[in-house]
Design a protein around this motif. Structure first.
Motif, PDB file in Angstrom:
ATOM      1  N   TRP A 220      71.109 -34.282 -23.215  1.00 13.92           N
ATOM      2  CA  TRP A 220      69.848 -34.373 -22.479  1.00 13.92           C
ATOM      3  C   TRP A 220      68.680 -34.764 -23.381  1.00 13.92           C
ATOM      4  N   GLY A 221      68.947 -35.121 -24.620  1.00 12.25           N
ATOM      5  CA  GLY A 221      67.902 -35.574 -25.516  1.00 12.25           C
ATOM      6  C   GLY A 221      67.121 -34.471 -26.194  1.00 12.25           C
ATOM      7  N   ALA A 222      67.644 -33.246 -26.209  1.00 14.27           N
ATOM      8  CA  ALA A 222      66.933 -32.130 -26.829  1.00 14.27           C
ATOM      9  C   ALA A 222      67.015 -32.236 -28.344  1.00 14.27           C
ATOM     10  N   THR A 223      65.881 -32.173 -29.003  1.00 20.35           N
ATOM     11  CA  THR A 223      65.819 -32.205 -30.461  1.00 20.35           C
ATOM     12  C   THR A 223      65.832 -30.777 -31.002  1.00 20.35           C
ATOM     13  N   PRO A 224      66.045 -30.591 -32.304  1.00 20.65           N
ATOM     14  CA  PRO A 224      65.939 -29.232 -32.866  1.00 20.65           C
ATOM     15  C   PRO A 224      64.598 -28.574 -32.564  1.00 20.65           C
ATOM     16  N   GLU A 225      63.518 -29.363 -32.533  1.00 24.78           N
ATOM     17  CA  GLU A 225      62.204 -28.802 -32.191  1.00 24.78           C
ATOM     18  C   GLU A 225      62.163 -28.308 -30.752  1.00 24.78           C
ATOM     19  N   ASP A 226      62.800 -29.071 -29.846  1.00 23.38           N
ATOM     20  CA  ASP A 226      62.863 -28.639 -28.447  1.00 23.38           C
ATOM     21  C   ASP A 226      63.631 -27.330 -28.320  1.00 23.38           C
ATOM     22  N   ILE A 227      64.735 -27.223 -29.031  1.00 23.03           N
ATOM     23  CA  ILE A 227      65.554 -26.015 -28.980  1.00 23.03           C
ATOM     24  C   ILE A 227      64.788 -24.824 -29.544  1.00 23.03           C
ATOM     25  N   GLU A 228      64.019 -25.057 -30.620  1.00 22.37           N
ATOM     26  CA  GLU A 228      63.221 -23.974 -31.189  1.00 22.37           C
ATOM     27  C   GLU A 228      62.151 -23.510 -30.202  1.00 22.37           C
ATOM     28  N   ARG A 229      61.532 -24.421 -29.471  1.00 25.71           N
ATOM     29  CA  ARG A 229      60.555 -24.031 -28.455  1.00 25.71           C
ATOM     30  C   ARG A 229      61.234 -23.213 -27.362  1.00 25.71           C
ATOM     31  N   GLY A 230      62.459 -23.587 -27.001  1.00 24.00           N
ATOM     32  CA  GLY A 230      63.192 -22.804 -26.021  1.00 24.00           C
ATOM     33  C   GLY A 230      63.430 -21.390 -26.487  1.00 24.00           C
ATOM     34  N   ARG A 231      63.739 -21.232 -27.771  1.00 22.75           N
ATOM     35  CA  ARG A 231      63.922 -19.888 -28.313  1.00 22.75           C
ATOM     36  C   ARG A 231      62.625 -19.086 -28.229  1.00 22.75           C
ATOM     37  N   ARG A 232      61.503 -19.738 -28.515  1.00 23.13           N
ATOM     38  CA  ARG A 232      60.227 -19.025 -28.441  1.00 23.13           C
ATOM     39  C   ARG A 232      59.918 -18.598 -27.010  1.00 23.13           C
TER      40      ARG A 232
END
Length: 207
Positions: free
Chosen positions: A178-190
């Motif tokens: 889905w095009g999620a970058t490591p930064e996107d995943i980190e925002r999801g964790r937050r």
């Protein structure tokens, strides 16, 4: 949160007040008249406690993602073919990495979904459907989101509810699809979720 606290205090006060009236002013013969009201007050107090985890999750989402207003968002109450597990209504929201692709987010439980269900129902009256023609959304459809209906003047969100991603969630590589970058995943964790990292290890070359 203020509404939840006020509701909890109110129902606990109602339970204590009813019990005090029964014990102080009435004879034991009237107990059967008060039992249903006592049980209902306690039931509503327990329900109020269940709202607190959702309220804290909403706060984390809003601390991570800004509000945006979306119009003509596909939605429904039927079982979405791409969703795994239970669902009580869904919205298809644009993928931030590919806006032409829409990803379903669902109500994971039926608690407090009655208002939305009446407006998402296939046979809902046009005036009800019009109330969710435009929705407020904060989140990332690849992970989690917060949906809200506009106030009558359209200037603020109301009827807030958490939506979850339940499509292909068993495979961490789907986030990369889905095009999620490591930064996107980190925002999801937050925002309070724990998506799996894609497996980037290369296969060993046979020797």
């Amino acid at each position: 949160m203020a509404t939840n606290i006020a509701g909890l205090i109110g129902w606990l006060a109602a339970w204590i007040g009813l019990l005090a009236v029964l014990v102080v002013f009435l004879s034991p013969g009237f107990a059967f008249l008060f039992v249903p009201f006592l049980l209902y007050s306690m039931y509503r107090a327990v329900l109020q406690l269940r709202y607190f985890p959702a309220a804290f999750r909403m706060r984390r989402i809003l601390q991570t993602y800004p509000w945006q207003i979306l119009r003509s968002v596909p939605s429904g109450l039927t079982q979405h073919p791409e969703v795994l597990g239970r669902q009580y209504g869904w919205f298809e929201l644009p993928n931030p990495a590919s806006p032409e692709q829409r990803l379903p987010l669902v109500f994971p439980q039926h608690l407090r979904t009655e208002w939305w269900s009446r407006r998402l129902a296939p046979r809902a009256k046009p005036e009800l459907k019009a109330q969710v023609e435009a929705v407020w959304f904060a989140g990332d459809p690849r992970f989690i989101g917060l949906i809200a209906a506009p106030t009558p003047d359209g200037r603020a969100p109301r009827r807030l509810h958490v939506l979850q991603q339940q499509s292909r969630a068993e495979d961490g590589r789907s986030f990369a699809d889905w095009g999620a970058t490591p930064e996107d995943i980190e925002r999801g964790r937050r925002a309070g979720i724990h998506p799996a990292q894609p497996d980037t290890r290369s296969e060993e070359t046979p020797g």
